[in-house]
Design an enzyme around this catalytic site. Structure first.
Site, PDB file in Angstrom:
ATOM      1  N   ASN A  29      91.244  72.208  24.613  1.00 59.99           N
ATOM      2  CA  ASN A  29      92.458  71.460  24.950  1.00 59.99           C
ATOM      3  C   ASN A  29      92.137  70.440  26.036  1.00 59.99           C
ATOM      4  O   ASN A  29      91.313  70.680  26.922  1.00 59.99           O
ATOM      5  CB  ASN A  29      93.619  72.373  25.337  1.00 59.99           C
ATOM      6  CG  ASN A  29      93.311  73.356  26.445  1.00 59.99           C
ATOM      7  OD1 ASN A  29      92.157  73.743  26.634  1.00 59.99           O
ATOM      8  ND2 ASN A  29      94.328  73.778  27.161  1.00 59.99           N
ATOM      9  N   GLU A  57      94.256  68.149  28.607  1.00 60.75           N
ATOM     10  CA  GLU A  57      95.586  67.860  29.154  1.00 60.75           C
ATOM     11  C   GLU A  57      95.625  66.483  29.812  1.00 60.75           C
ATOM     12  O   GLU A  57      94.603  65.808  29.943  1.00 60.75           O
ATOM     13  CB  GLU A  57      95.983  68.974  30.132  1.00 60.75           C
ATOM     14  CG  GLU A  57      96.100  70.316  29.417  1.00 60.75           C
ATOM     15  CD  GLU A  57      96.714  71.410  30.261  1.00 60.75           C
ATOM     16  OE1 GLU A  57      96.819  71.249  31.496  1.00 60.75           O
ATOM     17  OE2 GLU A  57      97.093  72.443  29.669  1.00 60.75           O
ATOM     18  N   CYS A 100      95.721  69.852  21.824  1.00 59.07           N
ATOM     19  CA  CYS A 100      95.294  71.245  21.733  1.00 59.07           C
ATOM     20  C   CYS A 100      93.843  71.343  21.248  1.00 59.07           C
ATOM     21  O   CYS A 100      93.326  70.421  20.606  1.00 59.07           O
ATOM     22  CB  CYS A 100      96.177  72.005  20.750  1.00 59.07           C
ATOM     23  SG  CYS A 100      97.858  72.285  21.310  1.00 59.07           S
ATOM     24  N   GLU A 134      92.639  73.140  18.855  1.00 63.28           N
ATOM     25  CA  GLU A 134      92.524  73.136  17.397  1.00 63.28           C
ATOM     26  C   GLU A 134      92.527  71.701  16.857  1.00 63.28           C
ATOM     27  O   GLU A 134      91.725  71.338  15.996  1.00 63.28           O
ATOM     28  CB  GLU A 134      93.692  73.904  16.761  1.00 63.28           C
ATOM     29  CG  GLU A 134      93.767  75.369  17.143  1.00 63.28           C
ATOM     30  CD  GLU A 134      94.609  75.624  18.384  1.00 63.28           C
ATOM     31  OE1 GLU A 134      94.549  74.819  19.336  1.00 63.28           O
ATOM     32  OE2 GLU A 134      95.322  76.643  18.398  1.00 63.28           O
ATOM     33  N   CYS A 139      99.782  76.455  17.975  1.00 62.81           N
ATOM     34  CA  CYS A 139     101.150  75.932  18.086  1.00 62.81           C
ATOM     35  C   CYS A 139     101.578  75.321  16.742  1.00 62.81           C
ATOM     36  O   CYS A 139     100.767  75.112  15.842  1.00 62.81           O
ATOM     37  CB  CYS A 139     101.237  74.897  19.205  1.00 62.81           C
ATOM     38  SG  CYS A 139     100.626  73.259  18.747  1.00 62.81           S
ATOM     39  N   CYS A 145      99.747  72.110  15.598  1.00 59.99           N
ATOM     40  CA  CYS A 145      98.399  72.357  15.067  1.00 59.99           C
ATOM     41  C   CYS A 145      98.464  72.974  13.669  1.00 59.99           C
ATOM     42  O   CYS A 145      97.640  72.664  12.806  1.00 59.99           O
ATOM     43  CB  CYS A 145      97.613  73.244  16.020  1.00 59.99           C
ATOM     44  SG  CYS A 145      97.129  72.389  17.529  1.00 59.99           S
TER      45      CYS A 145
END
Ligand code: THU
Length: 141
Positions: free
Chosen positions: A48, A50, A59, A61, A96, A99
Site C-alpha cells: 500500500n 498512502e 492498496c 493488491e 477492500c 480491489c
C-alpha cells in the site's frame, strides 16, 4: 496447484516496502500470473502507498495488479495478501471492495484464488466469487 507458501512469503516481503505513515497499517500482496516465465512462476508484488491527501492512497493488491497489467500481463491465478499494524501479523486482511472490483476486471470469479494469510502456515483461501458474489465485470458489458 499454487505454491501458497511461496506466494505468502513474497507478500510478507513486499509488505516491508509499505508506505503507511497515516494509518500505520502495512499491507503486502503477491499476485501469481496464469503462466510461467522461463520455467519460473511469474509473480508481481505490491504494497500500500498512502498519501497526505488520503484519497490517492493505493492498496497493496491494486499496486500488484497495476504493475502486472502495465507490464503486459493480464491473466492471473491467485493473490496472497498480508496486513496489519507494525510488528507481528495477527489477523487476516481481506481485500477492500475497490480491489475486489479490480480483480473482477481481470480474473475469473470461479477460479481466481485470494489467499489471506497471517503466516506461511496460517492462511485462508477464497475464490473471488466468494468475496464478490454477483460481481459486475467485463462479461456484463
Ligand atoms: N489496505 C490495503 O492495502 N489492502 C487491503 O486489503 C486493505 C487496506 C491499505 C489501505 C490503507 O493504506 C491501509 O491499508 C488502511 O486502510
Amino acid at each position: 496447484m499454487t505454491d501458497y507458501r511461496r506466494l505468502i512469503k513474497e507478500a510478507i516481503r513486499a509488505r516491508e516496502n509499505s508506505y503507511a505513515p497515516y494509518s500505520g497499517f502495512f499491507v503486502g500482496a503477491a499476485l501469481l500470473a496464469a503462466y510461467e516465465k522461463d520455467g519460473e512462476p511469474l509473480i508481481f508484488t505490491g504494497c500500500n502507498v498512502e498519501n497526505a491527501a488520503y484519497t490517492p492512497t493505493n492498496c497493496a493488491e491494486r499496486t500488484a495488479f497495476f504493475k502486472a497489467v502495465s507490464e503486459g500481463v493480464r491473466a492471473f491465478r491467485a493473490i496472497a495478501v498480508v496486513g496489519g499494524k507494525q510488528g507481528a501479523l495477527t489477523d487476516y486482511t481481506t481485500p477492500c471492495g475497490v480491489c475486489r472490483q479490480v480483480m473482477m476486471e481481470f480474473c475469473s470469479p470461479d477460479t481466481f484464488e485470494v489467499i489471506v494469510a497471517v503466516s506461511e502456515d496460517d492462511y485462508r483461501v477464497y475464490t473471488l466469487k466468494e468475496l464478490l458474489p454477483e460481481g459486475f465485470g467485463p462479461a456484463d458489458l
